[in-house]
Design an enzyme around this catalytic site. Structure first.
Site, mmCIF file in Angstrom:
data_model
loop_
_atom_site.group_PDB
_atom_site.id
_atom_site.type_symbol
_atom_site.label_atom_id
_atom_site.label_comp_id
_atom_site.label_asym_id
_atom_site.label_seq_id
_atom_site.Cartn_x
_atom_site.Cartn_y
_atom_site.Cartn_z
ATOM 1 N N GLU A 69 86.173 24.604 -48.694
ATOM 2 C CA GLU A 69 85.298 24.146 -49.771
ATOM 3 C C GLU A 69 84.000 23.564 -49.244
ATOM 4 O OE1 GLU A 69 84.644 20.770 -50.854
ATOM 5 O OE2 GLU A 69 85.720 19.805 -49.235
ATOM 6 N N HIS B 154 89.740 23.421 -52.887
ATOM 7 C CA HIS B 154 89.885 22.045 -52.411
ATOM 8 C C HIS B 154 91.286 21.823 -51.846
ATOM 9 C CE1 HIS B 154 86.133 21.028 -54.473
ATOM 10 N NE2 HIS B 154 86.167 19.867 -53.850
#
Length: 349
Positions: free
Chosen positions: A10, A307
Site C-alpha cells: 500500500e 493494507h
C-alpha cells in the site's frame, strides 16, 4: 539492521507505524526508504514525524534523518519505558494513528502508561475516535489488555487541536482471540454530529440514512457540540452484534453536500452487512499486530485489502510468524495468527 522499502504494497504510513511498533517490541533497528512513495503527498508529513518521535520517546530510540519531507530515516530502538507522555502533532493529523504506533509496545510494558495526544480526532483515511473507543479497544480487552480512551476535545481539519487521553494497563497474561462469526445483530444506530455547524446539516444526513437503510427515527440521533477549534461534521453508523461492534464513519468535507457524506457511509454499512463475516475491512488490518503480540488468534473478514496484505508482510519482517490467509467462501476470508512472538523477539534481541 532491517531495510524496508516504504513503497511496497500500500506504500503509505502504515508501513512506518508497524515498523516502529515492532522495532520497539523486538529491539530490531531498521532503515526505511521510499517513505510513503505511493501517496499523493509522499515523504514524512507532520503526523508521521510525530509517530516517529513518539516511538523514539517511549523507546529511548536513536533516530537519524527523520524530518518533515524526508524520504528515508533510520530508527534504532532502546528499552521501552512506561510512563506519562504527551504528543502534539501541531496540525490536524490523526491522533489515533499516532496512538496505534505506540500502543502495542506500551501494552507489553512493565507498568501502566498515560498518553495525551493532540491533533485531529476525526480524519478521512484514519480511524475516528469512536472506532478506537467502541470497536478496537473492546477487542483488545478480550486479549487481556485494559485500555481506556477519552475524547477531551474534537479535532477537525484545518486547525486540529483535538485532544484524547488514553490509559494503558498492560495485561499480566495475554489471551488468544478468535472471532469466526458475527452472530445476530443486536442494535443498529446512526449519529450525525455537527460541531460549530447548523443542526440542519445533521438532519439532512439522517434523512438519507433513513431512506437508504430503512431505519426508524429511534435509531437516528442528531448531536451538536462547540467543543472544537474548527467546524466539523461526522456521520457514524454503529452495528452491534454478538461478537463485535462495528463502527462505520464518513467525515464531512467542505464543498461536499451532506447527502453525499451520508450516502457514503450508508453504502459502507450495506456492504458490511452483505458479507457474512464479523470483521470489517479496516479492523482486519488493525487487529493483526496486537494479536501477533498477544497470543495469536483468528477471524473472518471480507476480501483482503492491500493494507491488510501489506501489514502482514511487514509483521513477517520482524517476527517469523506464518500468518495464514485463506478464502473460506465467496467474499469471506479467514486470517490465522499464530502465538509465539515472544520467543521470536527474544531470538532477535
Amino acid at each position: 539492521m532491517l531495510t524496508i522499502d516504504g513503497s511496497q504494497g500500500e506504500g503509505g504510513g502504515q508501513i512506518i507505524r508497524t515498523s516502529l511498533a515492532l522495532a520497539l517490541v523486538t529491539g530490531t533497528p531498521f532503515r526505511i526508504y521510499n517513505v510513503r512513495a505511493r501517496r499523493d503527498r509522499p515523504v514524512l508529513q507532520r503526523q508521521h514525524l510525530t509517530a516517529v518521535n513518539a516511538a523514539a520517546a517511549i523507546g529511548r530510540a536513536r533516530v537519524e534523518g527523520a524530518r518533515v519531507g524526508a524520504s528515508e530515516f533510520t530508527f534504532v530502538p532502546g528499552e521501552v519505558a512506561a510512563g506519562e507522555y504527551a504528543f502534539d502533532i501541531g496540525t490536524a493529523g490523526s491522533t489515533t494513528l499516532v496512538l496505534q504506533t505506540v500502543l502495542p509496545p506500551l501494552m507489553l510494558a512493565a507498568a501502566p502508561s498515560l498518553l495525551t495526544l493532540e491533533g485531529g480526532t476525526h480524519n478521512s483515511h484514519a480511524p475516528p475516535f469512536e472506532f478506537i473507543e467502541r470497536t478496537f479497544l473492546p477487542l483488545l480487552a478480550r486479549t487481556g489488555a485494559r485500555i481506556t480512551a477519552q475524547l477531551e476535545r474534537y479535532g477537525f481539519y484545518p486547525r486540529g487541536g483535538g485532544r484524547i487521553a488514553v490509559m494503558i494497563e498492560p495485561a499480566a497474561n495475554f489471551l488468544r482471540l478468535d472471532i469466526r462469526a458475527r452472530g445476530p445483530v443486536r442494535t443498529q444506530r446512526a449519529r450525525a454530529l455537527v460541531v460549530n455547524l447548523p443542526p440542519a446539516i445533521a438532519e439532512r444526513e439522517l434523512s438519507i440514512i433513513r431512506r437508504e437503510l430503512g431505519w426508524s427515527d429511534e435509531q437516528l440521533r442528531v448531536e451538536t457540540s462547540d467543543n472544537a477549534y474548527s467546524a466539523g461534521n461526522v456521520v457514524t453508523i454503529e452495528i452491534e452484534s454478538d461478537h463485535v461492534n462495528e463502527i462505520l464513519t464518513a467525515i464531512g468535507e467542505r464543498g461536499v453536500r451532506a447527502e453525499i457524506i451520508a450516502e457514503r457511509v450508508a453504502k459502507e454499512a450495506r456492504r458490511y452487512l452483505s458479507i457474512d463475516a464479523p470483521i470489517g475491512e479496516h479492523l482486519a488490518d488493525q487487529l493483526l499486530l496486537p494479536l501477533a503480540l498477544a497470543r495469536g488468534g483468528s477471524y473472518t473478514t471480507g476480501p483482503l485489502s492491500l493494507h491488510t496484505t501489506t501489514n502482514i508482510e511487514i509483521i513477517k519482517k520482524f517476527l517469523p510468524l506464518e500468518i495464514q490467509t485463506s478464502q473460506v467462501k465467496n467474499e469471506v476470508w479467514k486470517i490465522e495468527i499464530p502465538a509465539g512472538w515472544k520467543e521470536s523477539a527474544e531470538g532477535k534481541g
